[in-house]
Design an enzyme around this catalytic site. Structure first.
Site, PDB file in Angstrom:
ATOM      1  N   LYS A 296       0.388  -1.010   0.101  1.00  0.00           N
ATOM      2  CA  LYS A 296      -0.029  -0.036  -0.125  1.00  0.00           C
ATOM      3  C   LYS A 296       0.878   0.948   0.010  1.00  0.00           C
ATOM      4  CE  LYS A 296      -3.883   1.548   2.387  1.00  0.00           C
ATOM      5  NZ  LYS A 296      -4.803   1.848   3.933  1.00  0.00           N
TER       6      LYS A 296
ATOM      7  N   SER B 190      -9.695   1.753   2.690  1.00  0.00           N
ATOM      8  CA  SER B 190      -9.347   2.995   2.208  1.00  0.00           C
ATOM      9  C   SER B 190      -8.136   1.799   1.139  1.00  0.00           C
ATOM     10  CB  SER B 190      -8.324   3.279   2.761  1.00  0.00           C
ATOM     11  OG  SER B 190      -7.054   2.901   3.720  1.00  0.00           O
TER      12      SER B 190
ATOM     13  N   SER C  52     -10.214  -0.351   6.975  1.00  0.00           N
ATOM     14  CA  SER C  52      -9.691  -0.225   5.463  1.00  0.00           C
ATOM     15  C   SER C  52      -8.857  -1.373   5.751  1.00  0.00           C
ATOM     16  CB  SER C  52      -8.981   1.013   6.000  1.00  0.00           C
ATOM     17  OG  SER C  52      -9.063   2.143   5.854  1.00  0.00           O
TER      18      SER C  52
END
Lengths: 499, 95
Positions: free
Chosen positions: A78, A163, A187
């Site tokens: 990420k 997210s 998330s």
């Protein structure tokens, strides 16, 4: 070779250790697949050369006999994690050009174990969002599309959740074997549910936050997004651990999580909280939850009705605490030390213009809310109040865990929705996290396990919540749930060539 | 409680985010929607409840007070939008 990209992490590990395949082969197969899946927009940057170097080193480790569980496994990282010399912008414009001179502890742990970085995955800017539509680099498309009534695949795109949406889409599309995510209010777990994956948020303090771009420091935790529960156990063991550089990381030994997957949950008590039945929840989710209860009962667990009375206040509590912490954490982005600078007439003017241009709408909204709830005269009414309610929410869980070992709930109140559907309504977007936020506020571990498909053929997850540092027990139950659910569905390929 | 345009402008200034006169109205509406919604916490009785300070009970670890890191000015400055003579450069603060 497509078969290399179909492997789960544990299958790839076993084949690598036996010498049946090499990391160079698996890694290059994934790089080819990434090339074919650009439409998904799940990667912001692909680090192909670095990946091939790391793969060659991993193959050497395997030959030396020093291989670990993650050795040679190609993964997506990420964009929130700082990776030395590589794009690390939390998908924000304000960090334009930022390449850290250091490596986050969690990614260092993974590289020490021989994992291979494929690239940096897309995400909601600064991890603020539940649909991955808040990225400066554009939205991520979920590999899963709905099935129409006539049985054909819809041509509308759905969101992968957020997210950690790019991380999730990459694993679901078989363009990374696993990915790192981060979870502040859901998330990791909500995108896992939307894309048919396993997503584990460990206990607060289990992983170091050092080198992870901070959003809400009292909530942020790193965790894996994987194809199976076993994969999550293997990757979690590599990511976790005490770090003197993060004073909130906890100094307790990291267990062998995979060894906890015994398949035996006889006598364990599974709590079912009545407050998680919310208005307007689709029938399919209600039914799946009941099915999950039956599966665990059939496996010999005892089902206990529990109550978590302050559940409905968890979301508004989170949307005070998280913006408050973000307004403070994001104060560092000022156009001076790194990233974007927009010139102004004075120093203050430069700050204001830089921050207005560099932050997206949702980030600005949260900074403003956070600034408001922390401002003189409102601190007690909002921030302190929220932290008191947070104590009550944590107490709810403490009381529940006197009666049960693990809690079973749905992960999200819906399946993946269409791209653009909720983007103009922040509040309805926040409601996505209704089932994931309470455990975040209490610092407890949670895992989403793919358990079925919605009436439109989109994946649905069930969530298990554990006790603090109870990841072994959590993974054990998740493994049993996964076996019972037997979720094998894959998204029909509509992107790239050979569709 | 709700915020008016003047308060939004004040918050934006505190947060050092430029919000133009045109945007104020819209931003005010969005913030008030969120503030109305978080307002529901006022119905929870929190008398005598301690505010959460740490989700995991732990003592803050201590270490010897000595320098263990540093000495890489050039690496630190590498990401600066503008750096001169080994310093971050900013617009004039004093006239």
């Amino acid at each position: 070779m497509t078969e290399f990209t179909k492997l789960t992490l544990s299958e790839a590990r076993d084949a690598l250790h036996k010498g049946d395949i090499s990391s160079v082969e698996i890694t290059s197969a994934h790089l080819d697949a990434i090339d074919d899946a650009k439409e998904l927009n799940s990667y912001i940057v692909v680090t192909a050369d670095k990946a091939m170097d790391m793969a060659a080193k991993a193959d050497a480790m395997i030959k030396d006999g020093t291989a670990k569980g993650m050795t040679g496994i190609p993964i997506g990282i990420k964009d929130l994690y700082c990776t030395k010399g590589v794009h690390s912008q939390a998908a924000s414009h304000i960090l334009d050009g930022f390449k850290p001179e250091y490596e986050s502890t969690v990614t260092s742990n993974l590289w020490d174990d021989g994992a291979v970085m494929l690239g940096k995955t897309n995400m909601d800017e600064f991890a603020m969002g539940s649909s991955n539509e808040n990225s400066y680099y554009g939205p991520v498309k979920n590999p899963w599309r709905a099935t129409k009534e006539n049985g054909e695949l819809s041509d509308k795109n759905t969101v992968p959740g957020g997210s950690s949406g790019g991380s999730a889409a990459a694993v679901a599309a078989d363009i990374s074997i696993a990915s790192t995510g981060t979870d502040t209010g859901g998330s990791i777990r909500q995108p896992a549910s939307f894309t048919g994956l396993v997503g584990l948020k460990p206990t607060y303090g289990r992983c170091s936050r050092w080198g992870m771009v901070a959003f809400a420091s009292s909530l942020d935790q790193a965790g894996p997004l994987t194809k199976t529960v076993r994969d999550a156990a293997i990757m979690m063991e590599s990511m976790a651990g005490y770090d003197p550089k993060d004073s909130t990381s906890t100094n307790i030994t990291v267990p062998n999580y995979e060894a906890a997957l015994t398949g035996d949950i006889r006598g364990l008590k599974i709590g079912v909280p009545k407050e998680y039945r919310v208005d307007g929840m689709p029938d399919g989710i209600e039914k799946l939850w009941q099915q999950g209860i039956d599966w665990l009962k059939d496996a010999g667990a005892e089902i206990i009705d529990i109550s978590l009375p302050h559940t409905k206040y968890a979301l508004p509590t989170c949307y005070i605490v998280a913006p408050a912490e973000c307004s403070s954490n994001l104060a560092r982005y000022d156009g001076v030390k790194f990233g974007l600078r927009v010139d102004g007439d004075s120093l203050d003017d430069m700050y204001k213009k830089t921050r207005a241009a560099g932050f997206g709408d949702e980030v600005k909204r949260r900074i403003l809310i956070g600034t408001y709830v922390l401002s003189a005269g409102y601190y007690d009414a909002y921030y302190l109040k929220a932290q008191r309610v947070r104590t009550l929410i944590a107490n709810d869980f403490k009381a529940a865990y006197e009666k049960c070992d693990v809690i079973l709930t749905p992960t999200a109140p819906s399946a993946a929705f269409n791209l653009g559907e909720k983007v103009s309504d922040p509040l309805s977007m926040y409601l996505n996290d209704v089932f994931t936020v309470p455990a975040s506020l209490a610092g407890l571990p949670g895992i989403s396990v793919p358990a079925g498909l919605s009436s439109q053929g989109l994946p649905l997850g069930l969530q298990l919540l554990g006790q603090a540092f109870g990841e072994e027990q959590l993974l054990k139950v998740a493994d049993v749930l996964e076996t019972a659910a037997g979720f094998k569905a894959k998204p029909a390929k509509w992107w790239g060539e050979n569709t | 409680m709700s915020v008016d345009k003047q308060t939004v402008a004040k918050i934006a200034n505190l947060a050092r985010i430029e919000v133009s006169e045109d945007e104020l109205e819209n931003t005010m509406g969005e913030l008030n929607n969120i503030i109305d919604w978080i307002e529901q916490l006022s119905e929870v009785n929190t008398d005598g409840v301690a505010a959460m300070t740490s989700v995991v009970a732990a003592d803050l670890p201590r270490r010897e007070d000595k320098v263990t890191d540093g000495g890489y000015r050039d690496e630190v400055l590498k990401n600066a939008p503008v750096a001169e003579h080994g310093f971050f450069a900013v617009p004039k603060v004093l006239e």
